[in-house]
Design a protein around this motif. Sequence first.
Motif, PDB file in Angstrom:
ATOM      1  N   TRP A   1     -19.469 -12.364   5.398  1.00  0.00           N
ATOM      2  CA  TRP A   1     -18.055 -11.995   5.322  1.00  0.00           C
ATOM      3  C   TRP A   1     -17.833 -10.992   4.188  1.00  0.00           C
ATOM      4  CZ3 TRP A   1     -14.195 -13.365   8.603  1.00  0.00           C
ATOM      5  CH2 TRP A   1     -14.457 -14.415   9.503  1.00  0.00           C
ATOM      6  N   ALA A   2     -17.136  -9.891   4.488  1.00  0.00           N
ATOM      7  CA  ALA A   2     -16.780  -8.902   3.470  1.00  0.00           C
ATOM      8  C   ALA A   2     -15.535  -9.361   2.721  1.00  0.00           C
ATOM      9  CB  ALA A   2     -16.515  -7.550   4.120  1.00  0.00           C
ATOM     10  N   ARG A   3     -15.413  -8.940   1.482  1.00  0.00           N
ATOM     11  CA  ARG A   3     -14.246  -9.338   0.689  1.00  0.00           C
ATOM     12  C   ARG A   3     -12.994  -8.562   1.073  1.00  0.00           C
ATOM     13  NH1 ARG A   3     -16.101 -11.021  -5.384  1.00  0.00           N
ATOM     14  NH2 ARG A   3     -18.147 -11.856  -4.851  1.00  0.00           N
ATOM     15  N   SER A   4     -13.166  -7.385   1.667  1.00  0.00           N
ATOM     16  CA  SER A   4     -12.011  -6.596   2.104  1.00  0.00           C
ATOM     17  C   SER A   4     -12.380  -5.805   3.350  1.00  0.00           C
ATOM     18  CB  SER A   4     -11.536  -5.639   1.001  1.00  0.00           C
ATOM     19  OG  SER A   4     -12.527  -4.666   0.716  1.00  0.00           O
ATOM     20  N   VAL A   5     -11.363  -5.403   4.100  1.00  0.00           N
ATOM     21  CA  VAL A   5     -11.558  -4.592   5.299  1.00  0.00           C
ATOM     22  C   VAL A   5     -10.547  -3.446   5.279  1.00  0.00           C
ATOM     23  CG1 VAL A   5     -12.388  -6.545   6.671  1.00  0.00           C
ATOM     24  CG2 VAL A   5      -9.963  -5.979   6.680  1.00  0.00           C
ATOM     25  N   SER A   6     -10.867  -2.381   5.990  1.00  0.00           N
ATOM     26  CA  SER A   6      -9.954  -1.240   6.092  1.00  0.00           C
ATOM     27  C   SER A   6      -9.054  -1.403   7.304  1.00  0.00           C
ATOM     28  CB  SER A   6     -10.738   0.068   6.205  1.00  0.00           C
ATOM     29  OG  SER A   6     -11.485   0.303   5.029  1.00  0.00           O
ATOM     30  N   ALA A   7      -7.783  -1.065   7.136  1.00  0.00           N
ATOM     31  CA  ALA A   7      -6.829  -1.161   8.241  1.00  0.00           C
ATOM     32  C   ALA A   7      -5.972   0.105   8.276  1.00  0.00           C
ATOM     33  CB  ALA A   7      -5.937  -2.385   8.079  1.00  0.00           C
ATOM     34  N   ARG A   8      -5.811   0.647   9.475  1.00  0.00           N
ATOM     35  CA  ARG A   8      -4.995   1.845   9.643  1.00  0.00           C
ATOM     36  C   ARG A   8      -3.574   1.461  10.015  1.00  0.00           C
ATOM     37  NH1 ARG A   8      -7.986   6.299   9.381  1.00  0.00           N
ATOM     38  NH2 ARG A   8     -10.251   6.109   9.691  1.00  0.00           N
ATOM     39  N   GLY A   9      -2.630   2.214   9.499  1.00  0.00           N
ATOM     40  CA  GLY A   9      -1.230   1.958   9.799  1.00  0.00           C
ATOM     41  C   GLY A   9      -0.415   3.214   9.603  1.00  0.00           C
ATOM     42  N   VAL A  10       0.880   3.046   9.631  1.00  0.00           N
ATOM     43  CA  VAL A  10       1.814   4.149   9.415  1.00  0.00           C
ATOM     44  C   VAL A  10       2.717   3.781   8.244  1.00  0.00           C
ATOM     45  CG1 VAL A  10       3.691   5.514  10.378  1.00  0.00           C
ATOM     46  CG2 VAL A  10       1.793   4.798  11.848  1.00  0.00           C
ATOM     47  N   SER A  11       2.764   4.630   7.235  1.00  0.00           N
ATOM     48  CA  SER A  11       3.639   4.419   6.082  1.00  0.00           C
ATOM     49  C   SER A  11       4.942   5.170   6.299  1.00  0.00           C
ATOM     50  CB  SER A  11       2.953   4.909   4.804  1.00  0.00           C
ATOM     51  OG  SER A  11       3.794   4.729   3.692  1.00  0.00           O
ATOM     52  N   VAL A  12       6.034   4.450   6.239  1.00  0.00           N
ATOM     53  CA  VAL A  12       7.356   5.038   6.431  1.00  0.00           C
ATOM     54  C   VAL A  12       8.054   5.120   5.078  1.00  0.00           C
ATOM     55  CG1 VAL A  12       9.566   4.843   7.630  1.00  0.00           C
ATOM     56  CG2 VAL A  12       7.464   4.055   8.744  1.00  0.00           C
ATOM     57  N   GLN A  13       8.342   6.318   4.628  1.00  0.00           N
ATOM     58  CA  GLN A  13       8.984   6.563   3.343  1.00  0.00           C
ATOM     59  C   GLN A  13      10.257   7.375   3.548  1.00  0.00           C
ATOM     60  OE1 GLN A  13       7.646   5.090   0.695  1.00  0.00           O
ATOM     61  NE2 GLN A  13       5.868   4.362   1.872  1.00  0.00           N
ATOM     62  N   GLY A  14      10.962   7.601   2.448  1.00  0.00           N
ATOM     63  CA  GLY A  14      12.221   8.335   2.556  1.00  0.00           C
ATOM     64  C   GLY A  14      12.056   9.733   3.107  1.00  0.00           C
ATOM     65  N   GLU A  15      10.917  10.331   2.798  1.00  0.00           N
ATOM     66  CA  GLU A  15      10.704  11.712   3.251  1.00  0.00           C
ATOM     67  C   GLU A  15      10.068  11.805   4.630  1.00  0.00           C
ATOM     68  OE1 GLU A  15       7.081  10.465   0.846  1.00  0.00           O
ATOM     69  OE2 GLU A  15       9.263  10.194   0.798  1.00  0.00           O
ATOM     70  N   GLY A  16       9.725  10.650   5.241  1.00  0.00           N
ATOM     71  CA  GLY A  16       9.137  10.679   6.567  1.00  0.00           C
ATOM     72  C   GLY A  16       8.068   9.604   6.737  1.00  0.00           C
ATOM     73  N   ALA A  17       7.265   9.779   7.792  1.00  0.00           N
ATOM     74  CA  ALA A  17       6.214   8.814   8.102  1.00  0.00           C
ATOM     75  C   ALA A  17       4.871   9.540   8.162  1.00  0.00           C
ATOM     76  CB  ALA A  17       6.493   8.133   9.440  1.00  0.00           C
ATOM     77  N   TYR A  18       3.821   8.833   7.726  1.00  0.00           N
ATOM     78  CA  TYR A  18       2.505   9.443   7.758  1.00  0.00           C
ATOM     79  C   TYR A  18       1.447   8.349   7.896  1.00  0.00           C
ATOM     80  CZ  TYR A  18       2.799   8.196   2.792  1.00  0.00           C
ATOM     81  OH  TYR A  18       2.979   7.526   1.612  1.00  0.00           O
ATOM     82  N   PRO A  19       0.284   8.669   8.463  1.00  0.00           N
ATOM     83  CA  PRO A  19      -0.772   7.663   8.650  1.00  0.00           C
ATOM     84  C   PRO A  19      -1.405   7.278   7.326  1.00  0.00           C
ATOM     85  CG  PRO A  19      -1.540   9.819   9.346  1.00  0.00           C
ATOM     86  CD  PRO A  19      -0.087   9.976   9.046  1.00  0.00           C
ATOM     87  N   VAL A  20      -1.786   6.013   7.231  1.00  0.00           N
ATOM     88  CA  VAL A  20      -2.463   5.519   6.031  1.00  0.00           C
ATOM     89  C   VAL A  20      -3.644   4.651   6.446  1.00  0.00           C
ATOM     90  CG1 VAL A  20      -0.437   5.549   4.523  1.00  0.00           C
ATOM     91  CG2 VAL A  20      -0.943   3.511   5.896  1.00  0.00           C
ATOM     92  N   CYS A  21      -4.576   4.510   5.527  1.00  0.00           N
ATOM     93  CA  CYS A  21      -5.689   3.572   5.686  1.00  0.00           C
ATOM     94  C   CYS A  21      -5.756   2.732   4.415  1.00  0.00           C
ATOM     95  CB  CYS A  21      -7.002   4.314   5.925  1.00  0.00           C
ATOM     96  SG  CYS A  21      -8.406   3.209   6.238  1.00  0.00           S
ATOM     97  N   ARG A  22      -5.496   1.456   4.556  1.00  0.00           N
ATOM     98  CA  ARG A  22      -5.419   0.561   3.395  1.00  0.00           C
ATOM     99  C   ARG A  22      -6.593  -0.416   3.391  1.00  0.00           C
ATOM    100  NH1 ARG A  22      -1.189   2.835   0.411  1.00  0.00           N
ATOM    101  NH2 ARG A  22       0.761   2.860   1.618  1.00  0.00           N
ATOM    102  N   ALA A  23      -6.991  -0.827   2.185  1.00  0.00           N
ATOM    103  CA  ALA A  23      -7.957  -1.915   2.036  1.00  0.00           C
ATOM    104  C   ALA A  23      -7.193  -3.226   1.941  1.00  0.00           C
ATOM    105  CB  ALA A  23      -8.801  -1.712   0.788  1.00  0.00           C
ATOM    106  N   LEU A  24      -7.508  -4.158   2.818  1.00  0.00           N
ATOM    107  CA  LEU A  24      -6.846  -5.451   2.843  1.00  0.00           C
ATOM    108  C   LEU A  24      -7.839  -6.540   2.439  1.00  0.00           C
ATOM    109  CD1 LEU A  24      -4.908  -5.240   6.235  1.00  0.00           C
ATOM    110  CD2 LEU A  24      -4.183  -4.442   3.970  1.00  0.00           C
ATOM    111  N   PRO A  25      -7.415  -7.510   1.616  1.00  0.00           N
ATOM    112  CA  PRO A  25      -8.328  -8.585   1.254  1.00  0.00           C
ATOM    113  C   PRO A  25      -8.601  -9.484   2.448  1.00  0.00           C
ATOM    114  CG  PRO A  25      -6.135  -9.097   0.468  1.00  0.00           C
ATOM    115  CD  PRO A  25      -6.070  -7.696   1.032  1.00  0.00           C
ATOM    116  N   GLU A  26      -9.853  -9.866   2.632  1.00  0.00           N
ATOM    117  CA  GLU A  26     -10.198 -10.800   3.701  1.00  0.00           C
ATOM    118  C   GLU A  26      -9.794 -12.208   3.277  1.00  0.00           C
ATOM    119  OE1 GLU A  26     -10.362 -11.720   6.766  1.00  0.00           O
ATOM    120  OE2 GLU A  26     -11.948 -10.232   7.168  1.00  0.00           O
TER     121      GLU A  26
END
Length: 273
Positions: free
Chosen positions: A3-28
């Motif tokens: 088991w890895a301690r963290s995994v990468s997850a892709r999502g969309v970040s929505v901010q005041g200036e707009g939306a853009y793709p992100v890739c975050r490290a999430l704890p397992e």
Amino acid sequence: MVWARSVSARGVSVQGEGAYPVCRALPEEVPVAMVFGGATLAVMMASPGDIEDFAIGFALSEGVISGLDQIEEFEVAEQAQGIEARFWLRADRSAALAARRRFMAGPVGCGLCGIDSLEQAGRELPDVSGVALRLTRADVMGAADALRAQQPLHDQTRATHAAGFLRPGAGIVLAREDVGRHNALDKLIGAMVRQGDDPGTGALVVTSRLSVELVQKCAMAGSAVIIAVSAPTAHALRLAEGAGITLAAFARGGGFDVYSHPHRIRFEVSDVA
């Protein structure tokens, strides 16, 4: 399986200036079963790292064992469904194990889940009033920042707690991380005992509020000082007072509060009214 301690997850970040793709490290987070003699005592959701530290710290803080010499065999088994920490204890620990098994039926996620009476919630704690530890104001003021510098998983994910061992004059000499604050403290206690550190020679530092379970674990480990970056609960404070534990909270921003047994922290005369 590992088991890895963290995994990468892709999502969309929505901010005041707009939306853009992100890739975050999430704890397992995985189920960790504490298995004694082939029977599961408890299952916790935890970060899949430092499992031996976690298991031994859990066994100590829950009173299943009182020392490493009571463990005859131990192994960690990683599986697709989760992780098993498998203990085989000396025969003379059967009574303690049976008592904890009665009080912790079913999966648990904290120190009080699974008990079946109000009396069990207030279990008697060791008295650590006799621990002669002394800390300086600077030791306590720098504790949270020193612990923050030893949290690589939090740096990566921004989603984990930590617990550290503060030695007077030396700062944080050992730290452990987990998605759960109770788990992080169990991991720290287990790591300390495994490498021969006496919890009574320093303070335990946690990155969370101070609840009943954390004070209980502190007392069971034989530590007389616990420092937190957030607030204690009223019940946690009562337990600390009764067990002889120095409880310091709100340790951040260059200051802290002390709510019980302040004699272990040396203040300058000008600091106290």
